[in-house]
Structure formats: C-alpha cells, structure tokens
Design a protein around this motif. Sequence first.
Motif, PDB file in Angstrom:
ATOM      1  N   VAL A  17      10.420  19.424   3.554  1.00 27.31           N
ATOM      2  CA  VAL A  17       9.504  20.286   4.303  1.00 27.31           C
ATOM      3  C   VAL A  17      10.182  21.608   4.680  1.00 27.31           C
ATOM      4  CG1 VAL A  17       7.751  20.438   6.084  1.00 27.31           C
ATOM      5  CG2 VAL A  17       8.350  18.203   5.168  1.00 27.31           C
ATOM      6  N   TRP A  18      10.726  21.742   5.928  1.00 24.43           N
ATOM      7  CA  TRP A  18      11.115  23.089   6.347  1.00 24.43           C
ATOM      8  C   TRP A  18      12.508  23.177   6.967  1.00 24.43           C
ATOM      9  CZ3 TRP A  18       6.762  26.683   6.061  1.00 24.43           C
ATOM     10  CH2 TRP A  18       7.136  28.018   6.232  1.00 24.43           C
ATOM     11  N   LEU A  22      15.664  24.684   4.844  1.00 26.43           N
ATOM     12  CA  LEU A  22      16.100  26.032   5.191  1.00 26.43           C
ATOM     13  C   LEU A  22      17.580  26.056   5.557  1.00 26.43           C
ATOM     14  CD1 LEU A  22      15.171  28.939   5.505  1.00 26.43           C
ATOM     15  CD2 LEU A  22      14.549  28.432   7.876  1.00 26.43           C
ATOM     16  N   ALA A  46       6.404  20.274   0.887  1.00 21.54           N
ATOM     17  CA  ALA A  46       6.467  21.725   0.687  1.00 21.54           C
ATOM     18  C   ALA A  46       6.118  22.110  -0.745  1.00 21.54           C
ATOM     19  CB  ALA A  46       7.863  22.246   1.032  1.00 21.54           C
ATOM     20  N   THR A  49       1.651  22.405  -0.525  1.00 21.03           N
ATOM     21  CA  THR A  49       1.058  22.954   0.690  1.00 21.03           C
ATOM     22  C   THR A  49      -0.430  23.228   0.470  1.00 21.03           C
ATOM     23  OG1 THR A  49       1.752  25.191   0.024  1.00 21.03           O
ATOM     24  CG2 THR A  49       3.205  23.972   1.497  1.00 21.03           C
ATOM     25  N   VAL A  62       5.929  28.079  -1.032  1.00 15.04           N
ATOM     26  CA  VAL A  62       6.654  27.633   0.169  1.00 15.04           C
ATOM     27  C   VAL A  62       7.940  26.927  -0.240  1.00 15.04           C
ATOM     28  CG1 VAL A  62       6.579  26.140   2.194  1.00 15.04           C
ATOM     29  CG2 VAL A  62       4.563  27.481   1.565  1.00 15.04           C
ATOM     30  N   MET A  66      12.215  28.300   0.179  1.00 17.51           N
ATOM     31  CA  MET A  66      13.198  27.615   1.011  1.00 17.51           C
ATOM     32  C   MET A  66      14.251  26.838   0.222  1.00 17.51           C
ATOM     33  SD  MET A  66      10.975  26.165   4.187  1.00 17.51           S
ATOM     34  CE  MET A  66       9.835  25.268   3.126  1.00 17.51           C
ATOM     35  N   PRO A 169       6.017  27.669  12.134  1.00 17.30           N
ATOM     36  CA  PRO A 169       7.098  26.669  12.280  1.00 17.30           C
ATOM     37  C   PRO A 169       8.334  27.263  12.958  1.00 17.30           C
ATOM     38  CG  PRO A 169       7.061  27.482  10.048  1.00 17.30           C
ATOM     39  CD  PRO A 169       5.887  28.130  10.736  1.00 17.30           C
ATOM     40  N   ASP A 172      11.327  24.881  13.384  1.00 19.52           N
ATOM     41  CA  ASP A 172      12.020  24.558  12.133  1.00 19.52           C
ATOM     42  C   ASP A 172      13.046  25.639  11.798  1.00 19.52           C
ATOM     43  OD1 ASP A 172      10.394  22.225  10.452  1.00 19.52           O
ATOM     44  OD2 ASP A 172       9.158  23.287  11.895  1.00 19.52           O
TER      45      ASP A 172
END
Length: 402
Positions: A17-18, A22, A46, A49, A62, A66, A169, A172
């Motif tokens: 996901v995030w 990241l 991700a 999405t 997305v 990342m 987010p 995140d």
Amino acid sequence: MANYPLEAYRVVDFSWVWAGPLLGMILADMGAEVIKVETNKRLDSARLTPGRSTVGPETDFVFHSMNRNKLGITVDMSHPRGAEVIKELIKISDIAVENFSPKGLKNLNLDYAVLSEVNPRLIMISLPAAGQYGSLSDIVTYAPSLGALCGYSSLIGYPGERVLGEQTPYLDINSAIHGAFAVMAALYYRERIGKGQYIDMAQIEVGASTIGEAFMEYFMNGRVMGTAGNRNRAMAPNNNYPCKGEDKWVSIAVKTDDEWRGLCDAIGNPPWTGEERFSDRANRMSNQDELDKLVSAWTIELNYYEAMDILQKAGVAAAPCLDLTERFSDPHFESRETHFQVEHPATGVDIIAGIPFKLSETPCEVRRPAPMLGEHNEYVLGKLLGKSKDEIAQLIEEKVIY
C-alpha cells in the motif's frame, strides 16, 4: 560510476500500500538494493487503486510512484518452501521492512524473532497501526482512521465548524519519513556495535508527534483545540485568499509588525490599514474575519502569481495555491525536476515525483521504474541465491514463486 549513499546495503521490502513502500523507496532512492516481495495470491492494493482495477496490476500510477528504483519478486510466503526462500534472502540482506498487523509475519513464522536467528545483523522495521503490543495492537485501520485515532483529524475543518478530517494519506507519508530516519540510526548503531535490532514504529504515535501544540494546549491550559481552518494563533492575516479566475487562490501569512507594514505598503496603504483594530498583532488576531474580507478585496483583482510577486517583494510570505496540473508546468518545479517522466514497460511513460534530497557528493537518481510482477525473480533466485534454472522452474511449477 555512480556513488550512492546506501549502495552497499540490501533491503527486503515485504510492505504494501503506502507507508512501507514509501519507506523502501526512500532507501532505494539513496542507492540501496531494495527487493519488493509480492505474490499473485494477494496483490498489493496499490496496484489496483479505484479507477485502475480494470486496466491491470502493471499500470497503476500509485504503485509506480512509490516503488521506483526497486527490484521485484513474487514469492508465496505462506508456502513452506516460500518461507525458506525468504530466509535465504534475509541471510544476505541488511534491512527488512513490513507494515502488516502484528499477526501478519508472525503467523508465517517470519517475524523478527525468527529472522534475526537467520541473520543477527538484520535491522527490521515494522509499521503497524498501533504498535506490536497494547490493547489496540491488532486494530484494523486505513489512513483516515489512523488520523482519527491519534487526534490530528479533530483539528481539520473550518474555524468553529464540524470536523472534516483528512482526505490524504498524511500519516503514511510521515511514517515513511520517520521510519527511514529510524533505519538510518539503526544502521549507524550496527556499524559501531555490529548488531542488528528491531524497530517497532506505531503509525498513530507518529501522528501524535505531529500535533505537539494541541497536547501542550490541553496539558498546560486545560483547553481542547478544535478546528481552525487555515488560521494560526500567532499570525494574522493567515489564510488562502481568492484571486482572478475560477477557484484560484493565494496563500498569505503575516506574523510580525514589520511583515504587516510590508503588506500594507504592497497593497497601497488603503485607509483601513491604519485603523486601530489592525494596529498590532493582538488586534489583528481579534478581527480576523474583517481582515480576511479586506485582504480578499485586494487579491481578487489579481491573478495568484501577480499577488505573490507583489507581496514577496515586500517581504511577505505569499505563494499561489497550485493544483496538480499547475505544479507540472511551474518553471521553478520544472527546473528542480520536482516531477519528471520515466519510461515504464507497461505504460510507456509515467510522470512521478522527483527525488527531494539533492546530495552534492552522492547525488541520487531514478535508476529504474517500479517493477513488474516477478520481474526480477531470475536475478534474485539465480544470481543472489545461487539456484539453478531447474530449481527455479520447480519452484514456479509448485507455485512457490507465484
């Protein structure tokens, strides 16, 4: 030959996901060899999405934004042989990143207690919602619920009106930055002492750390801070003001009396600027509604860049409120490569964020786009882990590599 700050380190990125991805991307941007572990059994959301799920898992912007600079492998970690492959990879790696619930890797017998036996020098960071222990440790959350739980969402809304909460987010992103810093500290410790360690970083605690002013207001003054919009209790005017054009705004912030005088000079010193109700910061703070209306009457006659230029020349903090498209075309952002194009095998060209840290001696760069599913299986399994083509083929047939 390029010389990157973290090029000597290898990272196993279990996250999705995030927040975790990241964090892994920050390490990858600095030159670490980051290997993202995925599986077709349960795709990283991700990759799917809203609005992109019908296009396919290789085209989601997305995910691409990342996971640049990473390698990608597909391993079913729930398969016993898949878990063994992961342990082999951990043995030759330096860092592991994950952001599952506390049960996630533990149920697979791949938590830090197990992996540190495989590699005592391993640094592992977990980014669960509420930490590895405590009554809320297994709570199920998304970004908005994290913000609500730690308290900062209660501060978001127009002055005196209902709470609107966050729509981005925010936690995140903050957690990824905090996590990267913690990993660097653990690496420094390992270089001095020779031991790895475990980092338990609850995302709600990261969120709480960003609203220290609200905590101080409660513990020192017994008051609970509420919604304040764009206003600041030490600045007036401090808001976004309308400009020429549809939904165009300029952000203006004035703190000191010198800055106030600069704003007054910049807008031509109309009579109202000399009134008692605006004579000092305390009076301006007490009359913000009227002050905002008067400033708006000036800004509405200008486009946002004109307003910024006039105020900046007078020493006043002012900047246009740019949308995504406008940021792409802004000459300053273009010169800094704040966003730029990178080729990707599935999409042709992606527009992604640039690298914000620009090191003079060890500059970083985007070396590769986000990986396709299993794109680097052969490199990781064959070159790094020394498996033969027949062994790899067997793992694929048994859906260990899947």
